[in-house]
Design an enzyme around this catalytic site. Structure first.
Site, PDB file in Angstrom:
ATOM      1  CD  GLU A 111      -3.069  -1.003   0.382  1.00 58.18           C
ATOM      2  OE1 GLU A 111      -3.319   0.138  -0.056  1.00 58.18           O
ATOM      3  OE2 GLU A 111      -3.749  -2.002   0.081  1.00 58.18           O
ATOM      4  CB  CYS A 170      -1.569   7.319   1.644  1.00 60.07           C
ATOM      5  SG  CYS A 170      -3.064   6.540   2.245  1.00 60.07           S
TER       6      CYS A 170
HETATM    7  P1  NAD Z   1       7.343   5.011   7.798  1.00 61.72           P
HETATM    8  O1  NAD Z   1       8.599   5.797   7.792  1.00 61.72           O
HETATM    9  O2  NAD Z   1       6.610   4.844   9.075  1.00 61.72           O
HETATM   10  O3  NAD Z   1       7.691   3.589   7.168  1.00 61.72           O
HETATM   11  C1  NAD Z   1       6.732   2.590   7.032  1.00 61.72           C
HETATM   12  C2  NAD Z   1       7.238   1.321   7.694  1.00 61.72           C
HETATM   13  O4  NAD Z   1       8.409   0.865   7.037  1.00 61.72           O
HETATM   14  C3  NAD Z   1       7.612   1.518   9.163  1.00 61.72           C
HETATM   15  O5  NAD Z   1       7.048   0.478   9.921  1.00 61.72           O
HETATM   16  C4  NAD Z   1       9.111   1.469   9.141  1.00 61.72           C
HETATM   17  O6  NAD Z   1       9.669   0.971  10.331  1.00 61.72           O
HETATM   18  C5  NAD Z   1       9.414   0.556   7.980  1.00 61.72           C
HETATM   19  N1  NAD Z   1      10.724   0.796   7.405  1.00 61.72           N
HETATM   20  C6  NAD Z   1      11.317   2.002   7.232  1.00 61.72           C
HETATM   21  N2  NAD Z   1      12.537   1.828   6.642  1.00 61.72           N
HETATM   22  C7  NAD Z   1      12.694   0.507   6.449  1.00 61.72           C
HETATM   23  C8  NAD Z   1      13.727  -0.309   5.871  1.00 61.72           C
HETATM   24  N3  NAD Z   1      14.838   0.225   5.389  1.00 61.72           N
HETATM   25  N4  NAD Z   1      13.554  -1.629   5.834  1.00 61.72           N
HETATM   26  C9  NAD Z   1      12.423  -2.183   6.318  1.00 61.72           C
HETATM   27  N5  NAD Z   1      11.413  -1.472   6.868  1.00 61.72           N
HETATM   28  C10 NAD Z   1      11.542  -0.156   6.942  1.00 61.72           C
HETATM   29  O7  NAD Z   1       6.265   5.617   6.809  1.00 61.72           O
HETATM   30  P2  NAD Z   1       6.505   6.303   5.419  1.00 61.72           P
HETATM   31  O8  NAD Z   1       7.039   5.329   4.443  1.00 61.72           O
HETATM   32  O9  NAD Z   1       7.175   7.611   5.577  1.00 61.72           O
HETATM   33  O10 NAD Z   1       4.978   6.581   5.086  1.00 61.72           O
HETATM   34  C11 NAD Z   1       4.607   7.548   4.213  1.00 61.72           C
HETATM   35  C12 NAD Z   1       4.389   6.952   2.835  1.00 61.72           C
HETATM   36  O11 NAD Z   1       3.459   5.913   2.915  1.00 61.72           O
HETATM   37  C13 NAD Z   1       3.810   7.929   1.856  1.00 61.72           C
HETATM   38  O12 NAD Z   1       4.371   7.714   0.600  1.00 61.72           O
HETATM   39  C14 NAD Z   1       2.348   7.589   1.847  1.00 61.72           C
HETATM   40  O13 NAD Z   1       1.668   7.958   0.685  1.00 61.72           O
HETATM   41  C15 NAD Z   1       2.403   6.112   2.006  1.00 61.72           C
HETATM   42  N6  NAD Z   1       1.184   5.649   2.617  1.00 61.72           N
HETATM   43  C16 NAD Z   1       0.387   4.832   1.905  1.00 61.72           C
HETATM   44  C17 NAD Z   1      -0.800   4.406   2.450  1.00 61.72           C
HETATM   45  C18 NAD Z   1      -1.737   3.495   1.725  1.00 61.72           C
HETATM   46  O14 NAD Z   1      -2.614   2.971   2.384  1.00 61.72           O
HETATM   47  N7  NAD Z   1      -1.584   3.265   0.449  1.00 61.72           N
HETATM   48  C19 NAD Z   1      -1.161   4.821   3.725  1.00 61.72           C
HETATM   49  C20 NAD Z   1      -0.312   5.649   4.414  1.00 61.72           C
HETATM   50  C21 NAD Z   1       0.864   6.041   3.861  1.00 61.72           C
END
Ligand code: NAD
Length: 468
Positions: A221, A255
């Protein structure tokens, strides 16, 4: 790009142990009975309703969310998702009869949904309760054991989830592993039966590569730039209010938030004033004093967003304050489509307006870029709606609304292309977290397969060709 090569021995040991424990539980069959699944869902519902304030407080600490918004977009949303699932689960789980073709008659065929096993849910910080627990609801309803890895970027919420879930859910089948890259990397080295990841595309690629080692299916997602098309001739005041609501809730860190407005013809000039009005109505003349307006999650994101504030003419907003991580709801006009604010997903309270001459240009603008997670359009024209449905591709397409479409439990939620793969919510969660097994039962008598069995004679050949 972040790397996954470093493996911390403690995290690895903990991850391996947790997965082994949950897998052992799954193999006992304990998670399969519908009664167990419903019990888990009811326990989760009780937790959310009886301790809503604990979650709301954590959301306020992490994101400055108001209790009302937390209820609408997170806790209340989850309660409705649980109710919807409980209401329909028996029917969804019922084996589905299918007809069999003539050559296989007599026989009966049907499908059954079986749980996958141990599922990993990795969730992000922006809706840290909703996006952690909505997949968990689906995974439990489908009869799986689940490990949840909440986002370390929303630490208060992560702590609440880690404290409460093992206390109210079956601790032998549900575990919360807190942590960041190190802990997630350790988890990703284990074998899961499904990995459900919500977050950015860079980490999405890491997750998918790790899953590939074990042939584990993934749901990703992800995000992207979701446009809001605005056509002249529609009620622009209402359109502006609905765009502003979707854009500025959670300070734009959603998102599915409209990333930018794609204004057609004279709607470009007209929408500016309506957006200013909408922001004032929602948050007053000084949004920094509004209890209903959130803050930016951390300084890194604050700095990134502050760097985008000058990409165009400021129509409203632009104020920002690093110590309180405040960025005013900001609308930018005369934005160059190649400027930095238009290159990456904004994921903050900055709304650029891009002007295009007509619907053709709007459609080319959309299809010339990555497929968005959501496409919004505000138009009074049925023809424009039909064209947008037929000529664009996006995770979802919504007319006349933004963000709140997620409350429609019968609609799948997910992206396409760069905005992700797979879908969930309601029945679609059950699809994601189960295997649809085909079952065929053919009686040994009468023996009708003679004609399919060698030696093939001309007569058998003739009959076979007629019936297959
Ligand atoms: P985040 O930084 O919380 O990361 C998401 C998860 O990935 C966390 O649990 C984190 O610990 C893990 N993570 C981070 N780096 C990692 C790595 N190197 N290896 C493994 N796991 C790792 O959140 P984010 O990515 O900044 O979230 C924002 C993004 O998510 C935006 O692009 C947003 O559009 C997207 N998003 C999508 C949805 C959806 O439902 N489609 C919902 C919310 C957010």
């Amino acid at each position: 790009m972040t790397t996954t090569t470093h493996l911390d021995p403690d995290s690895t040991h903990h991850a391996a142990e947790t997965v082994a424990r949950l897998r052992a539980t799954f193999h006992t069959g304990r998670t399969k009975p519908v009664a167990w699944r419903k019990q888990q869902l009811r326990a989760l519902r009780r937790l959310l309703t009886e301790h809503e304030e604990v979650f709301a407080e954590a959301l306020h600490t992490d994101l400055g969310k108001s209790a009302t918004e937390s209820h609408m977009m997170e806790i209340g949303f989850l309660v409705r998702e649980i109710d919807h699932t409980l209401r329909h689960l028996d029917r969804w789980l019922r084996p589905a009869r299918v007809s069999v073709p003539l050559p296989l008659m007599p026989s009966r065929a049907w499908t059954v949904r079986e749980p996958l096993g141990v599922v990993l849910v990795i969730s992000p910080w922006n809706y840290p309760v909703n996006l952690a627990l909505a997949p968990v609801i689906g995974a439990l309803a489908a009869g799986n054991a689940v490990i949840l890895k909440p986002s370390e970027v929303a630490p208060a919420t992560s702590a609440v989830l880690a404290y409460w879930l093992p206390r109210v859910l079956d601790p032998q089948a549900v575990a919360v592993v807190e942590g960041g890259v190190e802990e997630t990397t350790a988890l990703l080295h284990q074998r899961f039966d499904h990995i459900f990841y919500t977050g950015n595309g860079t980490v999405g690629r890491i997750v998918m590569a790790a899953a590939a080692r074990h042939l584990t299916p993934v749901t990703l997602e992800l995000g992207g730039k979701s446009p809001a098309v605005v056509e002249p001739g529609t009620d622009l005041a209402t359109a502006a209010r609905r765009i502003a609501l979707g854009k500025f809730m959670n300070a734009g860190q959603t998102c599915v938030a409209p990333d930018y407005v794609l204004a057609i013809g004279e709607a470009g000039a007209e929408i500016e004033g309506h957006l200013v009005e909408a922001v004032r109505e929602m948050y007053g003349t000084d949004p920094s004093r509004s209890n209903d307006y959130g803050s930016i999650i951390n300084e890194r994101h604050f700095d990134r967003l502050a760097g985008l504030l000058n990409d165009g003419r400021t129509v409203v907003g632009g104020d920002h304050d690093r110590p309180t991580r405040y960025i005013a709801p900001t609308v930018l006009a005369d934005v160059d489509p190649d400027s930095p604010v238009m290159r990456e997903e904004i994921f903050g309270p900055i709304l650029p307006i891009i002007r295009v001459p007509d619907l053709d240009a709007a459609i080319s603008f959309i299809t010339g870029r990555d497929k968005p997670l959501a496409l919004y359009a505000f138009t009074a024209s049925k023809r424009s709606k039909r064209r947008l449905i037929a000529e664009t591709s996006s995770g979802g397409l919504v007319f006349g609304l933004s963000n709140l479409q997620l409350g429609a439990a019968n609609l799948p939620f997910g992206g396409v292309g760069d905005s992700g793969m797979g879908r969930y919510h309601g029945l679609y969660s059950l699809d994601t977290f189960s295997h649809t097994k085909s079952v065929l039962d053919k009686p040994l008598k009468p023996d009708t397969l003679g004609v399919a069995t060698p030696p093939y004679t001309r007569r058998k050949d003739r009959i076979l060709r007629r019936i297959t």
